[in-house]
Design a protein around this motif. Structure first.
Motif, PDB file in Angstrom:
ATOM      1  N   SER A  52       0.889  -1.288   0.005  1.00  0.00           N
ATOM      2  CA  SER A  52      -0.063  -0.021  -0.194  1.00  0.00           C
ATOM      3  C   SER A  52       0.757   1.194  -0.037  1.00  0.00           C
ATOM      4  CB  SER A  52      -0.833  -0.108   1.094  1.00  0.00           C
ATOM      5  OG  SER A  52      -1.568   1.155   1.440  1.00  0.00           O
ATOM      6  N   GLY A  53       0.399   2.217  -0.532  1.00  0.00           N
ATOM      7  CA  GLY A  53       0.906   3.629  -0.455  1.00  0.00           C
ATOM      8  C   GLY A  53       0.522   4.265   0.646  1.00  0.00           C
ATOM      9  N   THR A 290      -2.757   9.400   0.123  1.00  0.00           N
ATOM     10  CA  THR A 290      -2.676   8.045  -0.558  1.00  0.00           C
ATOM     11  C   THR A 290      -2.922   8.047  -1.765  1.00  0.00           C
ATOM     12  OG1 THR A 290      -3.203   7.328   1.700  1.00  0.00           O
ATOM     13  CG2 THR A 290      -3.351   5.628  -0.081  1.00  0.00           C
ATOM     14  N   LYS A 294      -2.766   2.722  -6.640  1.00  0.00           N
ATOM     15  CA  LYS A 294      -1.752   1.904  -5.874  1.00  0.00           C
ATOM     16  C   LYS A 294      -2.426   1.046  -4.879  1.00  0.00           C
ATOM     17  CE  LYS A 294       2.758   1.792  -3.855  1.00  0.00           C
ATOM     18  NZ  LYS A 294       4.037   2.300  -3.209  1.00  0.00           N
ATOM     19  N   GLU A 295      -3.545   1.967  -4.085  1.00  0.00           N
ATOM     20  CA  GLU A 295      -4.038   1.115  -3.056  1.00  0.00           C
ATOM     21  C   GLU A 295      -4.986   0.111  -3.606  1.00  0.00           C
ATOM     22  OE1 GLU A 295      -4.997   0.140   0.810  1.00  0.00           O
ATOM     23  OE2 GLU A 295      -3.698   1.694   0.142  1.00  0.00           O
TER      24      GLU A 295
END
Length: 533
Positions: A52-53, A290, A294-295
């Motif tokens: 995760s970012g 965030t 990417k999540e």
């Protein structure tokens, strides 16, 4: 990442104690094996946390998916359901490739704050019966209607009646009150006295005291029933431990119901994740942002792995994330360590975990809920005006009386209605000047963007103009003008002659007195719009 270990390690312990009963409770509420919830929690911490970012988000099994999962398991069987979890993860990867994460940025701030507050209220209401040792329903059941036929308020009323009549679990209540005192003393006094009290968190001390209390009061009138303890599966040996894992039955992949379930899981899990990402970023005191796409990749990968080894679907979860933030978590290391703590504890010390009273964990969650739903927030939202307060309130009520997604949907709907109302009101500015030469002098200035939403407001103003009016119609600041509006103006130009209304059209293209046709002036083709920039 390791620079913040002194912050992340204590926070991970708190998240671990919050996550443990929720993993088990959500599995029970979903009609799945208890171990499947722990698998999802471990994968959510270690795998999703690593990919995760988000620096402060924590993932695991989500209460919002419990009803969907329960129905799917009943219809498909557990091994076939796991195929849908794997496919759902693959679909989430595709969402990430398609940049679908941008959806998370389109939810109003008032709705996100309402979501946080609503969840905080639910946590408080749901934990009160556990606090007094009255509710055997799983702690992960956050829906209004519960699997035992009760709802949030009937359980609460039963706890209140039991408290009044003295039928509460004395042991559970005593240790819950002791735990609450420890937590408040730790956060408000001791944490400011020395570093040791910052490294060793209050929840860890409360849990340790709870275990000691349970062991020492066995056989007395303060004894806590086994029903009100954590219930981690305890394997007899290594083979027994391995037997707790389930694997997908990929021969069922041609079943259309599998694909419907997979798309449902992917959509709901992605939406919950994006909402939690937006909410945790707002809670984050360091204001990290965030990367949402990417999540989705991280969540999709986590769901693929979870489904392959028998775990429940995973999302980012606001309860754990907020506990992480409140405990001082600074980087993704906190989420990762919490995942390892879950893994190590269920392998090495499941028997010890099963001595933790649920009322102690209820006290920890009670503090988490209060920090999410502080009364001062309601006053703050009220002071911001009705455009913020109404969507906020509708979201809170919707979440408390239905579930997370329905509550957010209602708040979003109200937010859209508010936007349309303001768009209706702000389409133009009307300046009424003195009457001269026998005519009313009025200036109407259009806004920067005027769409069909503004038809009603502009038409109303034009129809209300008195006879014998000199109207200055100013579009110099207007960059976009919908064709529907131009048609209204064109019709008005014809009616104006009958009402002795003179029109002066002011635009960047020049000034025209009494234009015979607005459509011809803007040189539009039928049913087109115009950019005036």
């Amino acid at each position: 990442m390791f620079k913040t270990l002194k912050n992340d390690l204590p926070a991970s312990v708190v998240v671990f104690f919050v996550a443990l009963p929720l993993c088990l409770g959500i599995a029970l509420a979903s009609g799945a094996p208890l171990f499947s919830g722990l698998i999802a929690g471990i994968i959510g911490g270690i795998v999703v946390g690593s990919l995760s970012g988000s620096k402060i988000g924590v993932s695991g099994p989500a209460a919002g998916l419990a009803a969907i999962v329960f129905t799917a398991i009943q219809d498909l069987g557990y091994e076939s359901f796991l195929v849908a979890v794997v496919l759902g993860g693959i679909i989430q990867l595709i969402f990430g490739l398609l940049k679908a994460g941008v959806i998370g940025y389109y939810f109003p701030s008032s709705v996100i704050k309402g979501m946080l507050t609503g969840i905080g209220i639910i946590i408080i209401l749901k934990q009160i019966p556990h606090f007094f040792g009255m509710d055997k329903d799983p702690q992960g059941d956050f829906a209004f209607l519960q699997i035992d036929g009760e709802n949030t308020f009937t359980e609460l009323l039963k706890a209140i009646n039991a408290l009044i009549s003295g039928n509460v679990s004395i042991g559970a209540t005593v240790i819950a009150l002791i735990s609450m005192l420890i937590l408040l003393l730790w956060s408000n006094v001791l944490s400011k006295k020395g570093k040791v009290f910052q490294i060793v968190q209050g929840p860890l001390v409360a849990v340790a005291v709870g275990i000691i209390f349970f062991v020492s009061t066995a056989g007395t009138n303060l004894n806590i029933s086994v029903d009100h303890l954590v219930a981690v599966p305890v394997p007899d040996g290594f083979d027994s431990f391995l037997s707790q894992f389930n694997f997908p039955n990929f021969t069922a992949i041609t079943n259309p119901a599998i694909w419907v379930t997979a798309f449902t899981i992917a959509l709901v899990a992605s939406l919950e994740t994006l909402l939690c990402v937006e909410a945790t970023d707002k809670l984050d005191p360091h204001k990290n942002v965030t990367p949402t796409n990417k999540e989705l990749f991280a969540q999709g990968t986590g769901n693929i792995i979870s489904g392959l080894i028998g775990g429940l679907p995973i999302t980012q979860v606001i309860v754990r994330s907020s506990a992480n933030i409140q405990s001082g978590g600074r980087s993704k290391l906190s989420a990762i360590i919490h995942g390892f703590l879950l893994l190590i504890s269920v392998i090495l010390i499941p028997t010890l975990l099963n001595k933790i009273p649920l009322s102690v964990l209820a006290a920890i969650l009670f503090i988490v809920g209060y920090k999410l739903a502080k009364p001062a927030l309601f006053k703050k939202m009220y002071n911001l005006g009705w455009k913020q307060f109404i969507p906020f309130t509708v979201t809170v009520i919707g979440i408390v009386f239905t579930d997370l997604l329905v509550g957010i949907g209602l708040g979003l709907l109200v937010g859209i209605i508010v936007i349309l109302l303001k768009s209706y009101q702000n389409s133009h500015f009307l300046h009424i000047q003195d009457k001269s030469n026998g005519k009313h002098r009025i200036k109407m200035e259009l806004a920067e963007e005027v769409t069909f939403f503004n038809k009603g407001a502009i038409l109303k103003e034009l129809d209300n103009l008195p006879r014998d009016t000199y109207l200055e119609f100013d579009v110099t600041k207007t960059r976009y003008l919908d064709h529907d509006i131009i048609e209204i103006l064109d019709d008005f130009a014809f009616k104006a002659k009958e009402r002795n209304i003179d029109i002066k059209l002011i635009s960047k293209r020049g000034v025209v007195e009494n234009p015979p046709s607005f459509i011809e002036f803007f040189q539009l083709r039928p049913k087109s719009n115009i950019s005036l920039s």
